[in-house]
Every structure is written in structure tokens, then in C-alpha cells.
Design a protein around this motif. Sequence first.
Motif, short mmCIF file in Angstrom:
data_model
loop_
_atom_site.label_atom_id
_atom_site.label_comp_id
_atom_site.label_asym_id
_atom_site.label_seq_id
_atom_site.Cartn_x
_atom_site.Cartn_y
_atom_site.Cartn_z
N SER A 190 0.83 -1.21 0.00
CA SER A 190 0.00 0.00 0.00
C SER A 190 0.87 1.26 0.00
O SER A 190 0.47 2.30 -0.55
CB SER A 190 -0.94 -0.01 1.20
N THR A 191 2.04 1.15 0.58
CA THR A 191 2.95 2.29 0.55
C THR A 191 3.39 2.60 -0.87
O THR A 191 3.40 3.76 -1.32
CB THR A 191 4.20 1.99 1.42
N GLU A 192 3.74 1.56 -1.57
CA GLU A 192 4.14 1.75 -2.97
C GLU A 192 2.99 2.31 -3.79
O GLU A 192 3.19 3.19 -4.64
CB GLU A 192 4.60 0.41 -3.57
N ASP A 193 1.80 1.79 -3.53
CA ASP A 193 0.63 2.31 -4.23
C ASP A 193 0.49 3.81 -3.98
O ASP A 193 0.24 4.59 -4.92
CB ASP A 193 -0.63 1.58 -3.76
N GLY A 194 0.65 4.18 -2.72
CA GLY A 194 0.52 5.59 -2.38
C GLY A 194 1.54 6.45 -3.10
O GLY A 194 1.22 7.54 -3.61
N ILE A 195 2.75 5.94 -3.16
CA ILE A 195 3.80 6.69 -3.85
C ILE A 195 3.46 6.86 -5.32
O ILE A 195 3.60 7.94 -5.91
CB ILE A 195 5.16 5.96 -3.69
N ASP A 206 0.58 9.26 -5.85
CA ASP A 206 1.04 10.64 -5.66
C ASP A 206 1.85 11.11 -6.86
O ASP A 206 1.71 12.26 -7.31
CB ASP A 206 1.89 10.69 -4.39
N TYR A 207 2.65 10.22 -7.38
CA TYR A 207 3.45 10.59 -8.54
C TYR A 207 2.56 10.93 -9.73
O TYR A 207 2.78 11.94 -10.42
CB TYR A 207 4.40 9.44 -8.92
N VAL A 208 1.55 10.11 -9.96
CA VAL A 208 0.68 10.35 -11.11
C VAL A 208 -0.10 11.64 -10.92
O VAL A 208 -0.33 12.39 -11.88
CB VAL A 208 -0.27 9.15 -11.32
N LYS A 209 -0.47 11.91 -9.68
CA LYS A 209 -1.19 13.16 -9.43
C LYS A 209 -0.33 14.36 -9.80
O LYS A 209 -0.82 15.36 -10.33
CB LYS A 209 -1.58 13.23 -7.95
N ARG A 210 0.93 14.24 -9.53
CA ARG A 210 1.80 15.39 -9.76
C ARG A 210 2.33 15.45 -11.19
O ARG A 210 2.52 16.52 -11.75
CB ARG A 210 2.98 15.34 -8.78
N HIS A 211 2.56 14.30 -11.79
CA HIS A 211 3.21 14.29 -13.11
C HIS A 211 2.31 13.76 -14.21
O HIS A 211 2.66 13.85 -15.39
CB HIS A 211 4.49 13.45 -13.06
N GLY A 212 1.20 13.19 -13.84
CA GLY A 212 0.33 12.62 -14.86
C GLY A 212 0.80 11.23 -15.27
O GLY A 212 1.87 10.76 -14.87
N GLU A 213 -0.02 10.63 -16.10
CA GLU A 213 0.33 9.30 -16.58
C GLU A 213 1.42 9.40 -17.64
O GLU A 213 1.59 10.43 -18.28
CB GLU A 213 -0.90 8.60 -17.17
N GLY A 214 2.08 8.30 -17.82
CA GLY A 214 3.17 8.28 -18.79
C GLY A 214 4.51 8.49 -18.12
O GLY A 214 4.60 8.72 -16.91
N ASN A 215 5.55 8.43 -18.89
CA ASN A 215 6.91 8.58 -18.37
C ASN A 215 7.14 7.65 -17.18
O ASN A 215 7.68 8.05 -16.16
CB ASN A 215 7.17 10.03 -17.96
N TRP A 216 6.71 6.44 -17.36
CA TRP A 216 6.75 5.51 -16.23
C TRP A 216 8.16 5.20 -15.79
O TRP A 216 8.40 4.89 -14.62
CB TRP A 216 6.02 4.22 -16.61
N ASN A 217 9.08 5.29 -16.71
CA ASN A 217 10.45 4.97 -16.33
C ASN A 217 11.08 6.06 -15.46
O ASN A 217 12.13 5.85 -14.88
CB ASN A 217 11.31 4.76 -17.59
N THR A 218 10.43 7.20 -15.39
CA THR A 218 10.98 8.26 -14.54
C THR A 218 10.44 8.19 -13.12
O THR A 218 10.86 8.95 -12.26
CB THR A 218 10.64 9.64 -15.12
N VAL A 219 9.52 7.27 -12.90
CA VAL A 219 8.93 7.18 -11.57
C VAL A 219 10.01 6.89 -10.53
O VAL A 219 10.09 7.53 -9.48
CB VAL A 219 7.86 6.07 -11.53
N GLN A 220 10.85 5.95 -10.85
CA GLN A 220 11.87 5.58 -9.86
C GLN A 220 12.92 6.67 -9.69
O GLN A 220 13.62 6.70 -8.67
CB GLN A 220 12.54 4.27 -10.27
N LYS A 221 12.98 7.58 -10.67
CA LYS A 221 13.94 8.67 -10.53
C LYS A 221 13.39 9.76 -9.61
O LYS A 221 14.13 10.40 -8.88
CB LYS A 221 14.27 9.28 -11.90
N HIS A 222 12.09 9.94 -9.70
CA HIS A 222 11.49 11.03 -8.94
C HIS A 222 10.91 10.59 -7.61
O HIS A 222 10.48 11.42 -6.82
CB HIS A 222 10.38 11.70 -9.77
N THR A 223 10.83 9.31 -7.40
CA THR A 223 10.28 8.82 -6.14
C THR A 223 11.21 7.80 -5.54
O THR A 223 12.25 7.45 -6.12
CB THR A 223 8.90 8.17 -6.36
#
Length: 453
Positions: free
Chosen positions: A49-54, A57-74
Motif C-alpha cells: 500500500s505504501t508503494e501504491d501511495g507513492i 502521488d506521482y501520477v497526481k503530480r506528473h500525470g500518466e506516462g513517463n513511467w520509467n521516470t517514476v523511480q527517478k522522482h520517487t
Amino acid sequence: MSYTMVTDESDDAMYSSIYNESPSAADNIGSGCTSRGKGSVLKKGPWTSTEDGILIDYVKRHGEGNWNTVQKHTSLARCGKSCRLRWANHLRPNLKKGAFSKEEEQLIVEMHARMGNKWAQMAEHLPGRTDNEIKNYWNTRIKRRQRAGLPLYPPGTHVEDLHWSQEYHPSTSNVTGVDRRRHQDILQLANSKANVLFDDLNFANVLFEDLNFATSLLPVASHISDMFSCNMLGTGASSSSRYESYTPPILPSPKQLGGSGSLFNIRQEFQSPQKNPRSCSISDHPMYGNHHQSDVMIQDSHHTFTDGMVPTSKPLFGAVKLELPSFQYSEASGFDQWKTTTPSPPQSDLLDSVDTYIQSPPPLEIDEPDCFSSCDTGLLDMLLHEAKIKASAKHSFSSTACITDGTQDVPRGGETHNITSGAGGNSSGEIKVYSLIGCKGTVFGVLYLRVPL
DNA sequence: AAGGGGTGCAACCGCTGCGGG
DNA sequence: TCCCGCAGCGGTTGCACCCCT
């Protein structure tokens, strides 16, 4: 049954411990997610659930897409693929959870009859549902219905056109994109031929003429052969995984058959308890018979089988994994068109009709351990069975059945030979020879069709 | 009660298409 | 034109739970 794979917060500590210290953690790195963000290994397995929350939150701030940048920004140690999947299947808003409604099930059945395994396209027509959900549902359905010996499509399923998927899915091996495109072209060509094919009630003759045509366009011929050997009377499955691979039934539409004929009626007849389906011939059936009393001979290349489950011999035309043909609109637009032009099923309820159709007699016991598995309960089985019976009785190529060990140099590819029957001396005719190509593109036999002169 | 097989969902894997450099 | 990375798709597998013996 519904449960969540999301682990609770306490699992996070456990996971971080596992992935930092456990020697087996390295095994948990997916080959599909090989990048490593921030110098740490990427995590696999159930989401917490923690990962889900992260991720939310990421999608809320950056939108969908650029999935490979998730680990860079979170702080999320997940590959982009995994993030996209988690979001699409579980976290995105407006997802509908729970069992499929009857209407949804009906729609899936009808869509699959036309699209084949185009899960993503189906999902577009089912708001709130994911392709994965639909896929799982369908696989479950296949399994359930195969176990029950039922047809995959209920009688009321609209099968209006003899389209099968343009998509030609090669195996993981050596078919190039160019090859695929060429195969698609060939498929389309054969498709048009097939439409003509079923317009003619001189079924056998026309069928094999077209098969002859198609054989020259291999591997298209394998589609048609599959269609003939696997789909006409059975569920047409070859098992490569936990679930039987699904082969959509190929048949002319009722309209094309000139009336009420349908796959299911035919199947029912062949499976009637009064008649052993494995001992009847094409000519036994009123639809296929009467027009041509053609004898069928099968040359069984038994060496292409191992345990009787799946032909494993080297494919003749390269490792080509064949997209299973279906009555499918090849494009979503086709489905849209169908959806807008097709009236609702006339029966009270499509799914109800499924249930009421669950009256087929149980599969007959098969006392032939060789050659074919019970899952390939198609016409080909019947033909082989009949051919064997005849072969054992006559032991002559000049008889109406001929079984060899497959090592002979046999004609194939739709060659035509004039052969005079020697046994009785009373039935000369033109022998047409066709390769039988299985669900995996494997040639597993030769079919002889004697057309009386 | 136990355990082994079945079931269903979630996630992974490999591949392809596409767009940008 | 080629290469590379990304997104998406469909097939497959893992695993928790269910059910039957």
C-alpha cells in the motif's frame, strides 16, 4: 473470489530487508525491468500500500506516462513497466472492481467472437475494466467450458462474417516484421478466398480447392487446415500452458450456410450419443455429405508426435506461431460497425442460452493413446480414426484409407493425383492430397480426398 | 483435520510498434 | 536510414485461497 495482493505496511520493512540482504533477492529482478534506479535493485512481486501511495502521488503530480521516470522522482524501486501495469490495472480512477455483470460477460463473448484475443480493444468497450481482467475472465471461461466439453461460443453469438484476425503473431523466434506483414497480406487474401469458399454448399469440393489454393500460400494453409482440423467440431486446443490455447471456431455464418446451420448444431450432431463421433465421416453429415461422396484418407506422420499432446516436430516453415483464426473483425472499427448494426441476440439471453446448451453428452472415451490428445477433439481426429480403421482393414494405398509412418515421400501441398482404387476396383477417382498443418504450424499428416470422377 | 489439487487474480516476461535523435 | 528507448499488448507464471476427499 477476490483478494488483494497489496501487502500491509509492515511488509515494507520485510521487503526492504529481503531486497537488501537476501541472496535470493537477485533472482527477483525481472529481466523485463533491467534498469536499476539510484543504484538499487528493482523490486518485484506484490505491491504494498505504501508503494501504491507513492505511485498515486506521482501520477497526481506528473500525470500518466513517463513511467520509467517514476523511480527517478520517487523512492519507488519499481520499473516503469511495473508501475504502468499497477496503475492501469489497479490504481487508476473509475476502475470497476468485482465480478463481471451478465451484460459485460455477454459483451465479452460477442467481442471475442469477432476480435479474438484483442484484450485491449475489448477493454475499450468495457468502461472500468482492464484488458488483464478480461483476459483472465476469458481464460477462466475457456478452461471451464473445455472441461465441460462445451463450445466456447453460445449458439446465439453473432458470427456474421468470415473474418479472422489480420494480426499474425509469429513465435518468439525467427519471423521478422516484414514476414509478419507479408503473412498478414496473405491472410487477407486467403480471407477473401474463404468467404467465397463457404458460399458454396458444395462444401468439400470447394473447401479443398481453396485449401489447395491456400496451401500454395503457406503458412496461410495452416490457418485453413487448423480451421478444418481443430475448429469445426471441437474446441481446437493445443496445450502450451496451464490454460488450453484457445482456437476460435471457424465456420460459415448461418446465413452463409443457407439457414439454421451453426457450429453448435453440427457439433451436437456429431457428438450425439447414438453416433461415435470418431467413426463418422464427412459424408455422414448431411451438410458435408450428399454433394460429394468423397473418401478421406489420412496419412499420419506419427513421428511428429511425442507424448500425444502437442506435435513437436520441427515446423516445416520455420517456427511460426499461428494466430488462431476467428470470425473477427480485424479492427476495432469493424467491431464498432458490428455493434451498431447488429441487433441484440434474439434469444432471451445469450448467457442463458449458453447454459441451456450445456447438454452435450460427455466426451467419449478415447481408446487411442497415440497421435492425438483428447484436447484435439476436432474433425481431424475423426478423420484419423476413420482412416485407421479403414487402413487396418485394407492395408492398401488403393483403399480409401492410408496410414503410413510418415517417413515416406508423400505428396503434399495440394497436389492432385489420379489414382484408381485397386481393392474393389470399383471406385476410381481423383485423389487430392493436402498437408495437414497443426495449431503450431507443424505438419502432422497428409489428407487424401478422393473425388469420384 | 489435513493436504493436495483446483481456481482466480496479480504480476511478470517477451515481443512489437512507434517516435525521436 | 538506423538505433534506441518507451509504451503497450498478449501470453505465461506465481501464489494465495478454496474446495474436495
